[in-house]
Design an enzyme around this catalytic site. Structure first.
Site, PDB file in Angstrom:
ATOM      1  CG  ASP A  99      -6.412  -2.550  -4.228  1.00  0.00           C
ATOM      2  OD1 ASP A  99      -7.237  -1.848  -3.526  1.00  0.00           O
ATOM      3  OD2 ASP A  99      -5.368  -2.539  -4.009  1.00  0.00           O
TER       4      ASP A  99
ATOM      5  CB  SER B 108      -0.980  -0.173   1.276  1.00  0.00           C
ATOM      6  OG  SER B 108      -1.980   0.980   0.869  1.00  0.00           O
TER       7      SER B 108
ATOM      8  CG  HIS C   6      -5.418  -2.083  -0.662  1.00  0.00           C
ATOM      9  ND1 HIS C   6      -4.415  -2.075  -1.558  1.00  0.00           N
ATOM     10  CD2 HIS C   6      -4.884  -1.711   0.683  1.00  0.00           C
ATOM     11  CE1 HIS C   6      -3.594  -1.233  -1.161  1.00  0.00           C
ATOM     12  NE2 HIS C   6      -3.737  -1.105   0.212  1.00  0.00           N
TER      13      HIS C   6
END
Length: 738
Positions: A683, A608, A715
Site C-alpha cells: 500500500d 482507509s 490501497h
C-alpha cells in the site's frame, strides 16, 4: 422511539407522482434467485451483467454521438443511431471505438487510438486524414489545436508534433526527478501534470524534485529473493518535495520556468492558461495551507505578473478548481471558493477585482459543466435542491438568476455540448437505476428533454433487501446527519407502513426471535460521502450481500464528510476521528431505538479512513462493538503524508496533543472484541507501518487482533482479489457476529 422530524425529510417525485420522504424505501419484487459476490462485486465474473444499462456518449460540437465497441456515430433525440466509423473502416489492429471522440465541431473527423497509433478518421471521405505514433506513451495529453501530444516515457518528458516528430524535453528524469505527472500526492484536485495552452503552442508541466524525500521500504516478494521497491513518502512534519512549473514553447523549442520563488514548503495547484495562451494562472499555498494566493505569470518569460486574489483561514484553505474564463469576455473569469462558508462561484476581472458573487446560499456548487455562450450563462451542478441530490442549473452571469435544467429529482451527471445549448444527463433516484436524457436549452434557458434510455432494474430476477434512508441529529444536537440502512427482505416485509404507503424503520411488534445482527459501515473522512439520493441511496453492493445473509447494515455521514459546507467539513480540524466518533455513536443510539436490532451483535467495518474509524470505535467503545473488520487503516496520523495529514492535523510539532489523542497505538490494550485488520502488502497510500505498528502494540498489550495481507496489492484490492476480500470480510462477521 425517536421522534421523526418531518421538516427534515427529503421529498422525491415517484413515477406515480407520490411524494417520497427520506424514509422512503424501495418496493422489491419477491424472487427466489440469490446473489453471489461474483454477481455483486466489481471484480466478479458476472458483475457486468448485473449493472444498470448505460449509454456511452460524447459530443461532436452540438451533435450527440454514441460510442460502442465496434462502431461510433450520431444519435438523435428519438434514440435513432447512424454509424459514422466502424472497426471495419479502420482495418486491422483496431479493437474498440469506446474512446472515439470528435474534437472539431465543424469537421467530420473522429479521433481514435490504439496502443500504436492515433488517427483522425474522416468519416465523410471514409479515409484516415492524419496519423501519429503513440506507442509507449504514458501520461499522454493531446491538443486538438496543434495536434501535438505531450507524454512521458522512461521518466523523461516528450512532445510529438503534428508531423510526427518526437522531441525529448528532459534528460534528468528519474524516480527522484519526476516530470509531467500529478504532484503533491494528488491533493487539491490535481490529477495530471501536463497542461496545454488553448492554441496548443505551449505546454506547462510539473517538475517534482523528491530527492530529499524519505524512502518508504516497500518489498516485492515475487523474485526468489525479495527485492526493495521503495516509495517516496513524505510523512507529516517531515521534509517534502519541491515542485516547479516549466513551460515548453513548440515554436522556439525552448523551456522556461515560472519565477515563483523558492518552492520549499509550497504547493502549486490548478494551473490554467488565459484564452490568448499568453498568461498562466495558478493557486499557491503555504505549507500550513492557510494562505492561498492566485498568481499570474507571463507564459513566454516565466515572469511573475500579479497576485490577483488572496484567501486566508485560521484552519485551512483548499483550492480545488482552476479559474475559468468567460468565452464571451476574455477579461473576466469565474473562481470557486468556500470563503462564505459554502463552495460558490465568484466573477473576477483580470485585474483581480471581484465583480460579484454569482451563486449564494447554504448549499454547495459541486461542479461547473461549462458555458452557454448564446445566453451568457454558466451551467453548474449543485446541492441547492437538497443535500442528498445533485441537480443542474443555468446561472445567468449578468443577473445571477438560476434556472433548473433537469427534472428536480435525484442525482444528475451531465456533460455539456460545445456551445452549451445541449447536454446529456445521466441520472438516478433511489428507485431509478439509470436514465439518460438529452436536454436542449432554449433561448430563454428553458429545458426541453428527450429520453434516450430508461434502464430496467438489473436485479429484478433476484431476491432483494429493503433500502431505507433518513436523518438524525449530530452530537451537537442541531446538525442533520443522513443515514442509509439496508435490511433483510424478511424484516423489510414486516416494517410499518406510513401514511404515504412507504416502509419506515419503526417497531413492527413482537419481542425476541426477530433480532438481527447489525454492521455499521463507516468511512467518515473528508472528500467523501456515503448517502445520496441515487439508486438504492448509493448503497454498496456488499451491503446487499450482507442483508441477504440476514444482517442489517447501517451507514451514517458524520460531520467532516463532504458537500455540506466549510464548517461542517472543518469541524474535525486538529482532532481527526473524534467528532466523527461522537456522531457515529449517535447513529448507534438510533439503532438502539429499533427493536429488531440486536445490540449484543453489533459490528463495524470500514476501509482507509473508515478502517481508522473502525479501530477507533472498537477501542474507544469496546463494550459496544463485538466484531470489526478494518481495511487499510490509518493508525497514527504522524505516519500519513504531508499534504493531507497537515491540512487536517497540522504537524506533530504544532499539534502534539491532537496527534497523541487521535493515535490508536496507545489504545491497543482497550481492544475487547474480535478485530480483523486487512491491508494491501504494498500500500503506497496508507503504508503498512500503520497496521504493523498496531499489531506490535497489541502483542505488547496482550490483545488479539487477526491480520491478513494481500501481497502485491496497493490501497485497494483490484480485479478478482476484490471478490476474495469481500468474502473474507463477510466470513469474519459470519464466524463471530452471527
Amino acid at each position: 422511539m425517536m421522534k421523526i422530524n418531518t421538516h427534515s425529510l427529503l421529498t422525491l417525485r415517484a413515477a406515480a407522482g407520490l411524494l417520497l420522504s427520506l424514509f422512503v424505501s424501495i418496493t422489491m419484487t419477491a424472487q427466489d434467485q440469490l446473489f453471489t459476490l461474483e454477481d455483486l462485486n466489481f471484480g466478479g465474473r458476472n458483475f457486468h451483467n448485473l449493472r444498470a444499462r448505460n449509454l456511452f456518449l460524447t459530443w461532436w460540437g452540438d451533435q450527440l454521438m454514441y460510442q460502442d465497441a465496434e462502431e461510433s456515430g450520431t444519435i438523435d433525440a428519438k434514440g435513432n443511431r447512424q454509424a459514422v466509423v466502424t472497426l471495419k473502416d479502420l482495418g486491422e489492429g483496431w479493437h474498440s471505438l469506446m474512446g472515439a471522440s470528435y474534437p472539431y465541431p465543424n469537421e467530420p473527423l473522429a479521433l481514435v487510438r490504439n496502443s500504436k497509433q492515433r488517427v483522425l478518421y474522416d468519416f465523410k471521405k471514409k479515409q484516415v486524414a492524419w496519423r501519429q505514433t503513440c506507442e509507449g506513451e504514458q501520461n499522454s495529453h493531446w491538443n486538438k489545436a496543434s495536434r501535438a501530444v505531450a507524454y512521458t516515457r522512461g521518466n523523461q518528458l516528450f512532445v510529438r508534433t503534428a508531423d510526427n516528430t518526437e522531441r525529448q524535453l528532459t534528460t534528468d528524469g528519474s524516480r527522484e526527478i519526476v516530470y509531467g505527472e500529478a504532484v503533491h500526492r494528488n491533493e487539491w484536485g490535481i490529477d495530471e501534470g501536463l497542461f496545454w495552452s488553448p492554441d496548443g503552442q505551449r505546454l506547462a508541466f510539473y517538475r517534482m524534485d523528491q530527492s530529499m524525500v524519505t524512502d518508504y521500504p516497500q518489498v516485492n516478494i515475487d523474485p526468489r529473493i525479495a527485492e526493495m521497491e521503495p516509495d517516496k513518502y513524505p510523512m507529516a512534519g517531515m521534509t517534502s518535495h519541491k515542485v516547479t512549473v516549466g513551460v515548453y514553447d513548440i515554436a522556439t523549442e525552448k523551456t522556461i520556468y515560472l519565477q515563483a520563488g523558492d518552492p520549499t514548503d509550497r504547493y502549486f495547484t490548478n494551473i490554467a492558461f488565459s484564452p490568448d495562451s499568453k498568461t498562466i494562472y495558478m493557486f499557491e499555498l503555504n505549507r500550513d495551507q492557510n494562505d492561498c494566493r492566485l498568481v499570474s505569470y507571463d507564459a513566454t518569460t516565466g515572469q511573475r505578473l500579479a497576485e490577483l486574489y488572496r484567501e486566508t483561514s485560521d484552519k485551512y484553505v483548499e483550492p480545488l478548481h482552476p479559474i475559468q474564463f468567460l468565452p464571451w469576455d476574455h477579461l473576466q473569469f469565474i473562481m470557486q471558493s468556500q470563503k462564505d462558508g459554502y463552495n460558490h462561484l465568484y466573477l473576477f476581472n483580470i485585474k483581480g477585482e471581484e465583480l460579484k458573487q454569482l451563486t449564494k446560499g447554504p448549499w454547495v456548487v459541486t461542479d461547473v459543466l461549462g458555458f452557454n455562450q448564446k445566453q451568457q450563462a454558466v451551467v453548474i451542478t449543485s446541492k441547492e435542491k437538497h443535500a442528498l441530490q445533485r441537480n443542474i442549473y443555468a446561472v445567468d452571469v449578468k443577473t445571477g438568476k438560476r434556472t433548473p435544467l433537469d427534472n428536480g429529482e435525484g442525482v444528475h451527471r451531465a456533460v455539456l455540448s460545445a456551445s452549451g445549448t445541449k447536454l446529456y444527463d445521466k441520472w438516478q433516484t433511489p428507485t431509478v437505476p439509470n436514465n439518460v436524457d438529452l436536454i436542449s436549452i432554449t433561448p430563454k434557458l428553458a429545458p426541453v428533454t428527450a429520453r434516450l434510455l430508461t434502464a430496467p432494474d438489473p436485479w429484478q430476477s433476484f431476491q432483494q433487501p429493503g433500502y431505507l434512508s433518513g436523518t438524525i441529529k449530530a452530537a451537537d444536537g442541531k446538525t442533520d446527519l443522513y443515514w442509509r440502512m439496508v435490511v433483510p427482505k424478511a424484516l423489510y416485509d414486516k416494517l410499518s407502513i406510513d401514511e404515504n404507503g412507504n416502509r419506515t424503520p419503526l417497531p413492527w411488534g413482537g419481542e425476541g426471535g426477530g433480532l438481527y445482527p447489525t454492521v455499521v459501515y463507516v468511512y467518515g473522512g473528508p472528500h467523501a460521502h456515503n448517502v445520496e439520493a441515487s439508486w438504492h441511496w448509493q448503497s454498496r453492493s456488499w451491503e446487499t450481500y450482507m442483508a441477504q445473509k440476514g444482517y442489517i447494515v447501517f451507514i451514517l455521514d458524520n460531520r467532516g464528510s463532504e458537500n455540506r459546507g466549510r464548517d461542517f467539513e472543518q469541524a474535525t480540524f486538529r482532532q481527526l476521528g473524534q467528532i466523527e466518533m461522537q456522531d457515529q455513536m449517535k447513529g448507534v443510539d438510533f439503532l438502539r431505538t429499533l427493536p429488531y436490532v440486536d445490540m449484543n451483535r453489533l459490528g463495524v467495518h470500514g476501509w482507509s479512513f473508515g478502517g481508522y474509524m473502525t479501530i477507533s470505535l472498537m477501542t474507544n467503545y469496546p463494550d459496544v462493538f463485538k466484531v470489526g473488520v478494518a481495511g487499510g487503516p490509518v493508525i497514527d496520523w504522524k505516519w500519513y503524508e504531508v499534504m493531507y495529514g497537515e491540512r487536517y492535523m497540522d504537524t506533530p510539532e504544532q499539534n502534539p496533543e491532537g496527534y497523541a489523542k487521535t493515535s490508536l497505538v496507545s489504545k491497543a490494550g482497550q481492544l475487547k472484541g474480535k478485530l480483523q485488520i486487512i491491508i494491501g502488502y504494498n500500500d503506497p497510500t496508507v503504508v503498512p507501518q500503520h497496521a504493523l505498528s498496531f499489531l506490535k502494540a497489541c502483542a505488547e498489550a496482550g490483545t488479539q487482533p487477526d491480520f491478513f495481507a494481500y501481497p502485491g496489492e496497493g490501497h485497494n484490492m483490484m480485479g478478482h482479489n476484490s471478490v476474495h476480500l469481500h468474502e473474507r470480510i463477510t466470513q469474519y462477521f459470519e464466524d463471530y457476529l452471527k
